[in-house]
Design an enzyme around this catalytic site. Sequence first.
Site, PDB file in Angstrom:
ATOM      1  N   SER A  51       7.996   6.983  -3.598  1.00 54.96           N
ATOM      2  CA  SER A  51       9.005   7.196  -2.579  1.00 54.96           C
ATOM      3  C   SER A  51       9.329   8.690  -2.453  1.00 54.96           C
ATOM      4  O   SER A  51       8.453   9.482  -2.122  1.00 54.96           O
ATOM      5  CB  SER A  51      10.239   6.333  -2.897  1.00 54.96           C
ATOM      6  OG  SER A  51      11.092   6.231  -1.790  1.00 54.96           O
ATOM      7  N   HIS A  69       9.116  -2.126  -0.041  1.00 60.51           N
ATOM      8  CA  HIS A  69       9.204  -0.793  -0.651  1.00 60.51           C
ATOM      9  C   HIS A  69       9.571  -0.896  -2.131  1.00 60.51           C
ATOM     10  O   HIS A  69       9.165  -0.054  -2.925  1.00 60.51           O
ATOM     11  CB  HIS A  69      10.233   0.063   0.092  1.00 60.51           C
ATOM     12  CG  HIS A  69      10.271   1.476  -0.402  1.00 60.51           C
ATOM     13  ND1 HIS A  69       9.202   2.337  -0.272  1.00 60.51           N
ATOM     14  CD2 HIS A  69      11.229   2.172  -1.058  1.00 60.51           C
ATOM     15  CE1 HIS A  69       9.511   3.510  -0.809  1.00 60.51           C
ATOM     16  NE2 HIS A  69      10.739   3.425  -1.294  1.00 60.51           N
ATOM     17  N   ASP A  86       6.648  -1.792   4.693  1.00 59.53           N
ATOM     18  CA  ASP A  86       7.485  -0.845   3.951  1.00 59.53           C
ATOM     19  C   ASP A  86       8.096   0.148   4.941  1.00 59.53           C
ATOM     20  O   ASP A  86       7.374   0.897   5.593  1.00 59.53           O
ATOM     21  CB  ASP A  86       6.635  -0.124   2.907  1.00 59.53           C
ATOM     22  CG  ASP A  86       7.415   0.890   2.083  1.00 59.53           C
ATOM     23  OD1 ASP A  86       8.507   1.319   2.497  1.00 59.53           O
ATOM     24  OD2 ASP A  86       6.905   1.270   1.015  1.00 59.53           O
TER      25      ASP A  86
END
Length: 197
Positions: free
Chosen positions: A99, A177, A165
Amino acid sequence: MTVLVSPATLPTAKAACNNVQVVFARGTDEPPGIGRVGQAFVNSLRGKIGNRSMGVYAVNYPASYDFLAAANGANDASAFIQDTVNNCPDTKLVLGGYSQGAAIIDIITSVPFPAIGFNNPLPPNVPDHVAGLAVFGNPTAKVGLPLTTSPIYGGRAIDLCNPGDPVCTDGEDVAAHRAYGNDGSASQAASFVAGLL
């Protein structure tokens, strides 16, 4: 009796160099360390590299919702990578992130100049020491720039993005995610990287 020892004969303390050095940046709002996805990746990779020694470095940055602070992580990762290259030139580097941490890896591998708080770009010799890259839920994939398109690192990169995602696609599946690591992606990335080592 006093014995004088010249400084040249004193032993020096130098950190041991690992065969493999993982540098991993955790995702937003995860506690300090390499995070859940990073740990799953490292655990899987450790089992795929035989008897080679492996060090793990957790990129030091806030991992907060102040995304401009990711530059702090990029500076920290770059400093650690440069130190490893200078002191352990035979060590194979593996760079990874999840991320916001994936965005840090994007910055250090794609921005060769100071920009928006990032003031420690990697020197041109670093790619020679990077064996592989693994990122999960990478924000730049959403704008069509996954790490696999990098002219320097593309062939050594795996940029995993789950369908739906919202961080790396136009989808809205937040659970997608959060699924990295436990969904087989960590093992997939570790197998890819191990194949490059």
